[in-house]
Design a protein around this motif. Sequence first.
Motif, short mmCIF file in Angstrom:
data_model
loop_
_atom_site.label_atom_id
_atom_site.label_comp_id
_atom_site.label_asym_id
_atom_site.label_seq_id
_atom_site.Cartn_x
_atom_site.Cartn_y
_atom_site.Cartn_z
N ASN A 10 0.82 -1.25 0.02
CA ASN A 10 0.12 -0.07 -0.23
C ASN A 10 0.80 1.00 -0.10
N ARG A 11 1.88 1.24 0.89
CA ARG A 11 2.77 2.53 0.98
C ARG A 11 4.09 2.30 0.45
N LEU A 12 4.87 3.37 -0.16
CA LEU A 12 6.06 3.10 -0.38
C LEU A 12 7.06 3.21 0.77
N PRO A 13 8.37 2.71 0.70
CA PRO A 13 9.20 2.93 1.80
C PRO A 13 9.52 4.32 2.18
N VAL A 14 9.06 5.38 1.21
CA VAL A 14 9.36 6.73 1.45
C VAL A 14 7.92 7.42 1.08
N THR A 15 7.80 8.44 2.17
CA THR A 15 6.51 9.25 2.24
C THR A 15 6.98 10.56 1.81
N ILE A 16 5.77 11.07 1.02
CA ILE A 16 6.01 12.59 0.72
C ILE A 16 5.12 13.38 1.73
N ASN A 17 5.60 14.54 1.72
CA ASN A 17 5.04 15.67 2.48
C ASN A 17 5.14 16.87 1.78
N LYS A 18 4.10 17.69 1.97
CA LYS A 18 4.20 19.17 1.49
C LYS A 18 4.15 20.21 2.61
N LYS A 19 5.18 21.09 2.50
CA LYS A 19 5.64 22.20 3.45
C LYS A 19 5.58 23.48 2.58
N GLU A 20 4.72 24.40 3.00
CA GLU A 20 4.75 25.63 2.14
C GLU A 20 4.89 25.45 0.70
N GLY A 21 4.29 24.68 0.08
CA GLY A 21 4.27 24.36 -1.22
C GLY A 21 5.48 23.33 -1.61
N LYS A 22 6.18 22.98 -0.89
CA LYS A 22 7.36 22.11 -1.07
C LYS A 22 7.31 20.89 -0.89
N ILE A 23 7.53 20.09 -1.76
CA ILE A 23 7.59 18.55 -1.37
C ILE A 23 8.95 18.15 -0.60
N THR A 24 8.71 17.48 0.52
CA THR A 24 9.72 16.55 1.25
C THR A 24 9.45 15.14 1.40
N TYR A 25 10.68 14.61 1.71
CA TYR A 25 10.59 13.16 1.42
C TYR A 25 11.33 12.82 2.71
N PRO A 27 11.77 8.81 5.20
CA PRO A 27 11.61 7.32 5.19
C PRO A 27 10.20 7.11 5.89
N SER A 28 9.42 5.85 5.51
CA SER A 28 8.16 5.70 5.97
C SER A 28 8.55 4.99 7.38
N ALA A 29 7.55 5.11 8.17
CA ALA A 29 7.84 4.25 9.49
C ALA A 29 7.36 2.71 9.45
N GLY A 30 7.79 1.83 10.27
CA GLY A 30 7.15 0.52 10.23
C GLY A 30 8.26 -0.69 9.69
N GLY A 31 8.22 -1.52 10.20
CA GLY A 31 9.17 -2.50 9.99
C GLY A 31 9.40 -3.09 8.83
#
Length: 734
Positions: A10-25, A27-31
Amino acid sequence: MNKRLIIIANRLPVTINKKEGKITYHPSAGGLATGLGSFYREKKGVWLGWPGLASEKIRGLEESISSYLKELDCSPVFLTQRQVENFYLGFSNKTLWPLFHYFVQYTTFENRLWEAYKRVNRHYCEVALEVANEDDIIWVHDYQLLLLPGMLREKLPKATIGFFLHIPFPSFEIFRLLPWRREILEGLLGADLVGFHTYDYVRHFLSSVRRILGYDHSLGLITTRNRLVKVDTFPIGIDFLRFARAAELPEVKAEIQRLKRRIGNRKVILSVDRLDYTKGVPKRLEAFDLFLEKNPQYREKVVLVMVAVPSRTKVDHYIQLKREVDEHIGRINGRYGTLGWSPILYLYRSVPFPTLAALYNMADVALVTPLRDGMNLVAKEYIASKRDNLGVLVLSEMAGAAREMGEALLVNPFNVGEVAQALKTALEMEEEEQRERNIRLKERLQRYNVRRWAGEFIEKVESIRGLQEEMEEKCLRGILLRRFLEEYSQAKRALILLDYDGTLTSFTDRPEKARPDNEVKEVLKSLASIPTNRVVLISGRKKENLEQWFGNLGIDLVAEHGVWLKENQDPWELIEPLKQDWKEAIRPIMEVHVDRTPGAFIEEKEFSLVWHYRKSDPEMGSIRARELKDALLNITENFNLTILEGSKVIEVKPANINKGMAAMRWVSQGPWDFVVAIGDDWTDEDLFEALPQEAYSIKVGFGLSKAKFNMDSPQRVRGLLKEMIKIKTAESEE
Ligand code: GDG
């Protein structure tokens, strides 16, 4: 050649976020992400999954995100807000998650959500097909993608496909509630290998497959209509060294110092989970409350550090749970707390790795008491972190991890008194005993780490695919079929030996219902009318039955697995003088098993007794069949009888009489230019074995057999016979 490994979760090992219009990457949590992160890249692999932000939030940025992720060997599956709501928060987390964790009362059954689930699984499949091909190993993960193996199999019939479920597979009694249970099982059976954490989950799955789809298994190997699917246990491991070495890291050392200043010399009890109702946090709090009440000597001497990671915060049951936990913690802290001491240090957030590692290191006790948990990695990470082997794990019996971690203090998380007592035992355990238990636990964690887990899974899925290919190579089609027909067309004398039930016709609930239709009679008649053919129907049925159905088709007949023979329209003859006196000893034993098995019944033939259980509950039927066989074994020896296990039947008949022996009557009338025998069950194996070397033997259906070839259904067998008729008729017209 080393195959590529495609992981789909379902999820990638990398999670993206958006802060002030910029995408950040990050690592995803979990084993899974941490454990497999390096593994799949070494295998030149690709990881497919959702990057964690809905498409609406990243409009126009998809390409740059994809190309960034590509560098990390990740391929994003973009989901819209609605898809996230209906597929992820909806069907995955409001239907499958609660049901599979035995929270039936929290389970929603909504067709709308199911439709979304199907659509999104299809979407994952489409994205996967852009990346994957039939030479790859495709490893699908977890409950969000139960339909994906089947969808992939449809498009990539020869791909190596594995599936692993990270959560429990519930017992049939629970699973059967799901309105879409059939589709889900069929989806999973698209895989070559289906893996679970524990044998209990394997058992539950096999039982659901047997009861819902009617497929039997032998040692976890299911034979579907045209494929083999292995079901097995692979308890997930952790990245052992990451935890074992964490205490050497300066940031972890610093964190330990900081926490020690905050907590003082008190004993630390640690609890870490996502705030989910399956984790048993309210019961754990009750147990801690009871512990403090009953053991006033421990007040001010212990601190429960409770890390609760916010989860699914928009779903109702989670909102209620959060409220309940907050209130309970407030009550405990209010009731026992003093000026300098709060019994519970509550961290409602995800903590960074150095803090987590520091807590694992410091904790005197880890209290891991989920009400239900597929495995639970926290229990394993805690033990792996213990460099001095000191610390006690209190672990719920309901976590998959309990199956491998017998040295922990195992508790029933619903038994609050028992958990409170275990907490006391843990705090008072001698260091020597702590070391002894932990050393043994640790050895296993080190050996069976996450890489080993993944390695074994991959090895197994490849071997099952190999087996499947072997079976497919035996399939009578293409070149093999052409050669078969060619040899047949040249034959001046051809012997054709055919079983009836399951070979020329499919099974029905009651044997008398499987009357031959006109097509099959027509085929047999035409086949027999070709002067160069000799056609023999070799069946387990009674001679009266065969006589009535096939008596006037010009074919020879064998009844009761070789007891009676009929050649050239002559009267029926007994293969050799046989006794019947044994029936009085056998019948009562079969009758007892009929009474105890709803749906079972006895069929009496002249020289055999048959116990049928096709209409019984499949699980109970096969258990009773085994019991019956056991009960019969002693007696059958005395009477020189044999027990045949057919398809949903146990048949007792005189020893040494079988289809193979009967067939010899015709085989010995050779020389034949061409011999073929077609059958589907165990009783036909004798036939296959008795044939001359160069003969064709064909098993209908998959599964291990002495036959040289197989065909997948009675329909195909009829097709083959028609083809044989056509060839010879055309020849005679030429
Ligand atoms: C599924 C199944 C099965 C937790 N809090 C923090 C944090 N974590 C890390 C732990 C651990 C993982 O998250 C949680 O372990 P689970 O075993 O609960 O795993 P999940 O992925 O949630 O769940 C479960 C598992 O799959 C594996 O098959 O065991 O039964 O439900 O690794 O360390 N990590 C950090 N901060 C936290 O606050 N950094």
